[in-house]
Design an enzyme around this catalytic site. Structure first.
Site, PDB file in Angstrom:
ATOM      1  N   TYR A 186      37.386  51.078  50.306  1.00  0.00           N
ATOM      2  CA  TYR A 186      38.544  50.848  49.384  1.00  0.00           C
ATOM      3  C   TYR A 186      38.560  52.373  48.740  1.00  0.00           C
ATOM      4  O   TYR A 186      37.438  52.432  47.995  1.00  0.00           O
ATOM      5  CB  TYR A 186      38.371  49.821  48.480  1.00  0.00           C
ATOM      6  CG  TYR A 186      39.060  49.850  47.051  1.00  0.00           C
ATOM      7  CD1 TYR A 186      40.204  50.202  47.155  1.00  0.00           C
ATOM      8  CD2 TYR A 186      38.208  49.761  45.861  1.00  0.00           C
ATOM      9  CE1 TYR A 186      40.939  49.977  45.680  1.00  0.00           C
ATOM     10  CE2 TYR A 186      39.084  49.721  44.643  1.00  0.00           C
ATOM     11  CZ  TYR A 186      40.586  50.043  44.583  1.00  0.00           C
ATOM     12  OH  TYR A 186      40.938  50.071  43.521  1.00  0.00           O
ATOM     13  N   ASP A 205      31.170  42.858  47.241  1.00  0.00           N
ATOM     14  CA  ASP A 205      32.540  42.670  46.340  1.00  0.00           C
ATOM     15  C   ASP A 205      33.414  41.670  47.042  1.00  0.00           C
ATOM     16  O   ASP A 205      33.828  41.866  48.210  1.00  0.00           O
ATOM     17  CB  ASP A 205      33.245  44.238  46.352  1.00  0.00           C
ATOM     18  CG  ASP A 205      34.757  44.152  46.004  1.00  0.00           C
ATOM     19  OD1 ASP A 205      35.123  43.079  45.596  1.00  0.00           O
ATOM     20  OD2 ASP A 205      35.287  45.069  46.063  1.00  0.00           O
ATOM     21  N   ILE A 209      36.138  40.051  45.916  1.00  0.00           N
ATOM     22  CA  ILE A 209      37.666  39.688  45.211  1.00  0.00           C
ATOM     23  C   ILE A 209      38.566  39.235  46.283  1.00  0.00           C
ATOM     24  O   ILE A 209      39.572  38.790  45.850  1.00  0.00           O
ATOM     25  CB  ILE A 209      37.804  40.818  44.357  1.00  0.00           C
ATOM     26  CG1 ILE A 209      38.427  41.999  45.472  1.00  0.00           C
ATOM     27  CG2 ILE A 209      36.997  41.381  43.579  1.00  0.00           C
ATOM     28  CD1 ILE A 209      39.221  43.180  44.480  1.00  0.00           C
ATOM     29  N   LYS A 248      43.404  39.370  42.825  1.00  0.00           N
ATOM     30  CA  LYS A 248      43.958  39.221  44.066  1.00  0.00           C
ATOM     31  C   LYS A 248      44.027  37.869  44.452  1.00  0.00           C
ATOM     32  O   LYS A 248      45.141  37.612  44.968  1.00  0.00           O
ATOM     33  CB  LYS A 248      42.770  39.851  45.263  1.00  0.00           C
ATOM     34  CG  LYS A 248      42.448  41.275  45.060  1.00  0.00           C
ATOM     35  CD  LYS A 248      43.327  42.333  44.811  1.00  0.00           C
ATOM     36  CE  LYS A 248      42.864  43.784  44.416  1.00  0.00           C
ATOM     37  NZ  LYS A 248      43.927  44.708  44.295  1.00  0.00           N
TER      38      LYS A 248
END
Lengths: 490, 490
Positions: free
Chosen positions: A211, A296, A298, A334
């Site tokens: 990302y 992560d 999310i 998200k």
């Protein structure tokens, strides 16, 4: 004290006096020459501090004595040269609208979702007012929302978050609210974790492609370095222990201290879901090296394939591991499509991290009115279940449509099972198989096709031609428009 | 290259070969001895990284290989030893309530106000829903609050903030929304400014006594030092240029780089208002030294005396000054009594600071629903005018009552004109005129009188016996209770 070898020569009577003098002298004079070479040129006179003379004091309209900002703020202030941010800025100048601006740039660069806005709109219309205004006494009491509350989040909210996270992970793992700190979004969650787990100059290993926002999230203030662990299309960009091992050893050779491994699962931008075995291997590797693991998660509920999502928390709960090295990031931007609410979580098994993060929440706490909305929203189990079912179904449908459209153009995507995007192999459209060729295609997509897709370069991918395309803020009717536009470049 | 003096001796034929060798050799060997002396002792075996052997890998329940957090997070994780935080924590264990817990600890340690909660409650009841749900099209549209918006704040909100700030400052100064960045409270505003104006290890001069929270706000992450500029009761704790000059010179002698001056106006904890002349002198001093000025003006509307509040912005707009060194902090936590909303402002005349701060807002942005409420609230001029009038009148009344109560006990206060507190001289209650005596009194206040007041030590005051007492969250009937409790100690 191994360095004083020459003096040993003196003691041992082997003519060491000469060597024992020569070596320090050489080092001393070379050091001076080196330092002279590195010394900055004399300051520009316009940057000298002002004197106290009145002529200087009151001079205006010129740059004499103009005060400077910190050296760490200057790179932050400058515009970014990452195509990720360039693309996002370009969309702002001419955003596509299917009614009012049909010739505008279509946004495929931002991972946000409008798929379930009908459900959210209904819930907010019915519950928003009550959720902010509710109180134990029944009547609205302004002190419930206006006054100082613990920065790290009310217990009620942490309980609601823990239940929600467990629910989206199929109930296979339960989260302890006391290991949880509520943050104003996923972005400060990763920054605070980076601050807590690594000192300035230390590094995290991070599988590529990753990302693009991690660069800002981590480097802007914490000074933690990111060491790419290159993954390849032949493995569907899945990280392997041998690649981690190699990156770790290389970093150590260069003198970098590796403090942890950071990765997103489902992966952003590829969208693949890490298997239980891979997670196990990563944690085992981290344990061997005595470093942290930051997962992560999310996109945990934004899954659409057949592959099961497994949280690193679940693996950490396996008997064999020291859990204190495991830290999880989660947010509602998200899976619940409410990035505007700025709500995230640090979930850590390390007491020091939880304690430090709680204190650091003074800089990034969620406002109390929003906490109240979130407590109601996350605790409304019937709504959450309805939302989750719809969300997954709609991502799956949109993904199929988008990938099918690309397939008809002869453009393949990486195999994926989660995320609000797909990882598209546009290498067939490159004029040259290189970073330069990829950036040319990025520019052509922006200016000719009027589409903003994030090129692999921005995600530190080493294979040219890959683009991240976010599809969850598109209406079905946008997809043929996009495909027609891309066709122009085929 | 002045250091290579010995070699000059060689060239000049003055026997420099000997000197030119001796000096580097001495330096070299002394450096080695020095480094050896500083080298940390061999690590504790419990802290060595784990090996890959299975016996270590799967060991549990002992501390072998327990992963460590960063060295900068450890001091953050530890409980604070500041009486300010100790007092706040103690109140949480047994908070006073005039109905349900009349024997609890009365909170005078937290600067919050409930004085106009009736007005806020009415406004929120009538407008909260509409303010969040309003849209250009008239009907509620979830995308207005749920989606990503610019982190640094919508233009509408900056315009509303600028108008509001100008209004509370009597319209004498206008604020340009493009110089403004909206933050999630005053706390991140000061942190972000510290990051932007000073590098790690640089320092701000700060007049004492000062707000105890600045220590955490600034030191936790930015690594900026605070250099106290001691002020005295004989000047009613007002800073003077000679004190600034002295502190600046001493800092320079010690090798500290001073990057700016930070102060609050109205002063926290004293409550005095800086005169236009003092502000002018401070800015002139900063210009002479070519350093920044950070004026924390979060109590700008919480004034009750006859003295006029003057913003540093107004002084900066004087023709003679280079405005780029001036930075103002503002927030709605005090003047508008809504700390739970987490809304603050950085107002800076320096383009680089504004640009860097905008980017850093990814870590501390205000959620969109709260932005919507604030836009409506700050733009409701009729309400704001009504609120301001009531707020000032009620602070004035409460201040008179509180100070009068203390006066009857023979306890004087510093002359003040603003803030949600007064600065009380309890030196007559000290058993010894020292920091120790003050902390004993703090403890006695907490345990015997069951009152949490912040001792001067926590505010870095050099004169013992002063306490900050916040009075704006008290009901009138609480004041005699407090005075009765203090009387026990007289």
């Amino acid at each position: 004290m191994r360095l004083i070898v020459p003096l040993r020569g003196v003691i041992q009577g082997r003519g060491g006096l000469f060597v024992g003098s020569l070596i320090p002298c050489c080092l001393f004079y070379f050091l001076q020459l080196y330092l002279k070479g590195r010394r900055p040129p004399p300051s520009d006179p316009t940057e000298l501090p002002r004197t106290s003379s009145r002529s200087n004091l009151f001079s205006r309209g010129n740059s004499i004595g103009r005060v400077r900002v910190s050296s760490r703020a200057l790179p932050v202030a400058k515009p970014s040269d990452s195509p990720y941010y360039i693309g996002l800025e370009r969309v702002k100048t001419d955003p596509y609208d299917r009614i009012t601006n049909t010739d505008g740039i279509i946004q495929l660069g931002l991972a946000e979702s409008t798929l379930c806005f009908d459900l959210l709109q209904r819930w907010m219309s019915e519950n928003l007012m009550d959720s902010i205004m509710q109180s134990d006494a029944g009547e609205f009491d302004i002190s419930n929302i206006a006054m100082y509350k613990p920065f790290e989040g009310l217990l009620e909210l942490r309980v609601a978050f823990a239940d929600f996270m467990s629910r989206i992970m199929g109930g296979k793992v339960s989260f302890d609210p006391s290991n949880m700190v509520i943050t104003a979004g996923g972005t400060p969650a990763i920054e605070v974790l980076a601050f807590c787990l690594a000192d300035h100059g230390n590094a995290f290993l991070i599988p590529t492609p990753y990302y693009p926002g991690f660069e800002r999230d981590i480097k802007f203030r914490t000074g933690v370095e990111l060491i790419p662990v290159h993954c390849r299309s032949s493995d569907n960009f899945t990280v392997t222990v041998s690649a981690l091992e190699q990156a770790f050893n290389q970093a150590r050779k260069r003198g970098s201290k590796v403090s942890g491994i950071l990765f997103s699962n489902p992966s952003n931008p590829v969208g693949n879901i890490l298997s239980r075995e891979t997670l196990h291997d990563i944690l085992k590797f981290a344990q061997e090296k005595n470093i942290h693991v930051i997962s992560d998660e999310i996109f945990a509920d934004s899954v659409y394939g057949d592959k099961e999502f497994v949280s690193m928390a679940e693996v950490a709960y396996s008997e064999e591991f020291d859990k204190s090295r495991v830290h999880i990031i989660y947010a509602l931007s998200k899976d619940l499509s409410i990035p505007g609410f700025r709500a995230g979580v640090i979930y850590s098994f390390h007491e020091d991290v939880v304690n430090a993060a709680k204190k650091l929440m003074r800089f990034t706490s969620v406002s109390v009115p929003v906490r109240r909305i979130l407590i109601s929203l996350l605790s409304d189990v019937r709504f959450i279940e309805e939302y989750m079912t719809a969300h997954r179904q709609r991502i799956r449908d949109k993904h199929i449509r988008f990938v099918e459209g690309l397939k008809q153009l002869g453009i393949p995507c990486a195999v994926s099972g989660g995320g609000l995007y797909c990882w598209v192999d546009m290498s067939s459209l490159l004029t040259s198989y290189s970073e330069k060729g990829e950036l040319e295609l990025f520019e052509k997509l922006l200016t000719v096709a009027k589409i903003n897709a994030t090129p692999g370069t921005a995600c530190y991918c080493i294979e040219p031609g890959w683009f991240r395309c976010c599809f969850t803020a598109l209406a079905d009717e946008d997809i043929p428009v996009i495909m027609d536009r891309i066709r122009q470049l085929c």
